[in-house]
Scaffold this motif. Structure first.
Motif, PDB file in Angstrom:
ATOM      1  N   VAL A 142      25.816  50.793-104.399  1.00 53.96           N
ATOM      2  CA  VAL A 142      27.044  50.083-104.054  1.00 53.96           C
ATOM      3  C   VAL A 142      28.226  50.561-104.896  1.00 53.96           C
ATOM      4  CG1 VAL A 142      28.139  47.801-104.013  1.00 53.96           C
ATOM      5  CG2 VAL A 142      25.806  48.071-103.213  1.00 53.96           C
ATOM      6  N   GLU A 143      27.967  50.961-106.122  1.00 58.24           N
ATOM      7  CA  GLU A 143      29.039  51.421-107.004  1.00 58.24           C
ATOM      8  C   GLU A 143      29.797  52.602-106.417  1.00 58.24           C
ATOM      9  OE1 GLU A 143      27.674  52.084-110.978  1.00 58.24           O
ATOM     10  OE2 GLU A 143      26.809  50.085-111.110  1.00 58.24           O
ATOM     11  N   ASN A 144      29.149  53.392-105.594  1.00 60.62           N
ATOM     12  CA  ASN A 144      29.808  54.533-104.963  1.00 60.62           C
ATOM     13  C   ASN A 144      30.737  54.127-103.821  1.00 60.62           C
ATOM     14  OD1 ASN A 144      28.464  56.382-106.611  1.00 60.62           O
ATOM     15  ND2 ASN A 144      26.701  56.403-105.238  1.00 60.62           N
TER      16      ASN A 144
ATOM     17  N   ASN B  15      34.979  52.683 -91.931  1.00 64.24           N
ATOM     18  CA  ASN B  15      34.102  53.612 -91.227  1.00 64.24           C
ATOM     19  C   ASN B  15      33.010  54.124 -92.167  1.00 64.24           C
ATOM     20  OD1 ASN B  15      33.227  55.172 -89.038  1.00 64.24           O
ATOM     21  ND2 ASN B  15      34.431  56.922 -89.716  1.00 64.24           N
ATOM     22  N   LEU B  16      33.404  54.469 -93.388  1.00 64.50           N
ATOM     23  CA  LEU B  16      32.438  54.915 -94.399  1.00 64.50           C
ATOM     24  C   LEU B  16      31.413  53.826 -94.697  1.00 64.50           C
ATOM     25  CD1 LEU B  16      31.674  57.115 -96.563  1.00 64.50           C
ATOM     26  CD2 LEU B  16      33.151  55.826 -98.118  1.00 64.50           C
ATOM     27  N   LEU B  17      31.897  52.608 -94.925  1.00 63.70           N
ATOM     28  CA  LEU B  17      30.977  51.499 -95.224  1.00 63.70           C
ATOM     29  C   LEU B  17      29.982  51.264 -94.091  1.00 63.70           C
ATOM     30  CD1 LEU B  17      33.300  48.781 -96.802  1.00 63.70           C
ATOM     31  CD2 LEU B  17      31.757  50.354 -97.984  1.00 63.70           C
ATOM     32  N   LEU B  18      30.490  51.250 -92.869  1.00 63.06           N
ATOM     33  CA  LEU B  18      29.642  50.918 -91.724  1.00 63.06           C
ATOM     34  C   LEU B  18      28.673  52.036 -91.349  1.00 63.06           C
ATOM     35  CD1 LEU B  18      32.246  49.023 -89.540  1.00 63.06           C
ATOM     36  CD2 LEU B  18      30.361  48.040 -90.864  1.00 63.06           C
ATOM     37  N   THR B  19      28.916  53.250 -91.826  1.00 59.12           N
ATOM     38  CA  THR B  19      27.965  54.330 -91.551  1.00 59.12           C
ATOM     39  C   THR B  19      27.019  54.588 -92.714  1.00 59.12           C
ATOM     40  OG1 THR B  19      29.593  55.977 -92.255  1.00 59.12           O
ATOM     41  CG2 THR B  19      29.453  55.523 -89.906  1.00 59.12           C
ATOM     42  N   GLU B  20      27.460  54.365 -93.933  1.00 61.78           N
ATOM     43  CA  GLU B  20      26.639  54.685 -95.101  1.00 61.78           C
ATOM     44  C   GLU B  20      25.740  53.534 -95.558  1.00 61.78           C
ATOM     45  OE1 GLU B  20      26.227  57.637 -96.654  1.00 61.78           O
ATOM     46  OE2 GLU B  20      27.522  58.529 -95.128  1.00 61.78           O
ATOM     47  N   ILE B  21      26.238  52.327 -95.550  1.00 61.07           N
ATOM     48  CA  ILE B  21      25.446  51.200 -96.061  1.00 61.07           C
ATOM     49  C   ILE B  21      24.148  50.987 -95.269  1.00 61.07           C
ATOM     50  CG2 ILE B  21      25.422  48.689 -96.389  1.00 61.07           C
ATOM     51  CD1 ILE B  21      28.252  48.935 -97.501  1.00 61.07           C
ATOM     52  N   PRO B  22      24.153  51.122 -93.941  1.00 54.39           N
ATOM     53  CA  PRO B  22      22.879  50.962 -93.224  1.00 54.39           C
ATOM     54  C   PRO B  22      21.801  51.962 -93.654  1.00 54.39           C
ATOM     55  CG  PRO B  22      24.693  50.774 -91.700  1.00 54.39           C
ATOM     56  CD  PRO B  22      25.281  51.219 -93.011  1.00 54.39           C
ATOM     57  N   GLN B  23      22.212  53.092 -94.201  1.00 55.46           N
ATOM     58  CA  GLN B  23      21.229  54.072 -94.666  1.00 55.46           C
ATOM     59  C   GLN B  23      20.510  53.600 -95.927  1.00 55.46           C
ATOM     60  OE1 GLN B  23      23.063  57.931 -95.013  1.00 55.46           O
ATOM     61  NE2 GLN B  23      24.063  57.716 -93.031  1.00 55.46           N
ATOM     62  N   HIS B  24      21.037  52.582 -96.568  1.00 55.37           N
ATOM     63  CA  HIS B  24      20.450  52.051 -97.808  1.00 55.37           C
ATOM     64  C   HIS B  24      19.815  50.673 -97.605  1.00 55.37           C
ATOM     65  CE1 HIS B  24      22.290  55.192-100.266  1.00 55.37           C
ATOM     66  NE2 HIS B  24      23.327  55.079 -99.473  1.00 55.37           N
ATOM     67  N   ILE B  25      19.579  50.309 -96.387  1.00 53.65           N
ATOM     68  CA  ILE B  25      19.084  48.964 -96.075  1.00 53.65           C
ATOM     69  C   ILE B  25      17.731  48.677 -96.732  1.00 53.65           C
ATOM     70  CG2 ILE B  25      17.867  49.447 -93.906  1.00 53.65           C
ATOM     71  CD1 ILE B  25      20.303  46.566 -94.363  1.00 53.65           C
ATOM     72  N   ASP B  26      16.915  49.694 -96.948  1.00 51.04           N
ATOM     73  CA  ASP B  26      15.594  49.497 -97.544  1.00 51.04           C
ATOM     74  C   ASP B  26      15.561  49.724 -99.048  1.00 51.04           C
ATOM     75  OD1 ASP B  26      14.446  48.848 -95.081  1.00 51.04           O
ATOM     76  OD2 ASP B  26      14.130  50.967 -94.597  1.00 51.04           O
ATOM     77  N   ASP B  27      16.712  50.042 -99.648  1.00 48.41           N
ATOM     78  CA  ASP B  27      16.763  50.269-101.097  1.00 48.41           C
ATOM     79  C   ASP B  27      16.437  48.983-101.850  1.00 48.41           C
ATOM     80  OD1 ASP B  27      17.571  52.754-100.347  1.00 48.41           O
ATOM     81  OD2 ASP B  27      19.493  52.707-101.402  1.00 48.41           O
TER      82      ASP B  27
END
Length: 97
Positions: free
Chosen positions: A67-69, A49-61
């Motif tokens: 990722v280390e977090n 759940n954390l991965l699927l909600t947080e990673i999309p917020q970094h799509i433009d990074d």
């Protein structure tokens, strides 16, 4: 150690349905991520759940330092996804002397 691979052997009938090498690679990655999360004693459902909600917020990074977090052994993951220690079966990780 035999207990650690039990879910894989039970699920092998489901793996017959994988029709491509890409599907097999994706399944292996997910299986590895689940088992690593369990081995690091984090709640697997909450972790995904954390991965699927947080990673999309970094799509433009531009860099992937964020990722280390999100590694299963990260302190921030353990804070966000604590394991339910009552339901953990730690017998596969504890060696008997």
């Amino acid at each position: 150690m035999e207990q650690a691979i039990r879910p894989f052997t039970i699920g092998r009938k489901n793996f017959v349905m994988i029709e491509s090498s890409n599907g097999a690679k994706a399944s292996a990655i997910l299986y590895r991520l689940v088992e690593t999360t369990k081995a690091n004693m984090a709640n697997t459902f909450e972790y995904f759940n954390l991965l699927l909600t947080e990673i999309p917020q970094h799509i433009d990074d531009k860099d992937l330092i964020f990722v280390e977090n999100f590694f299963p052994w990260s302190p921030s993951v353990h804070k966000e996804c604590p394991a339910d220690t009552k339901s953990l079966d730690l017998s596969m990780y504890i060696s008997i002397l």
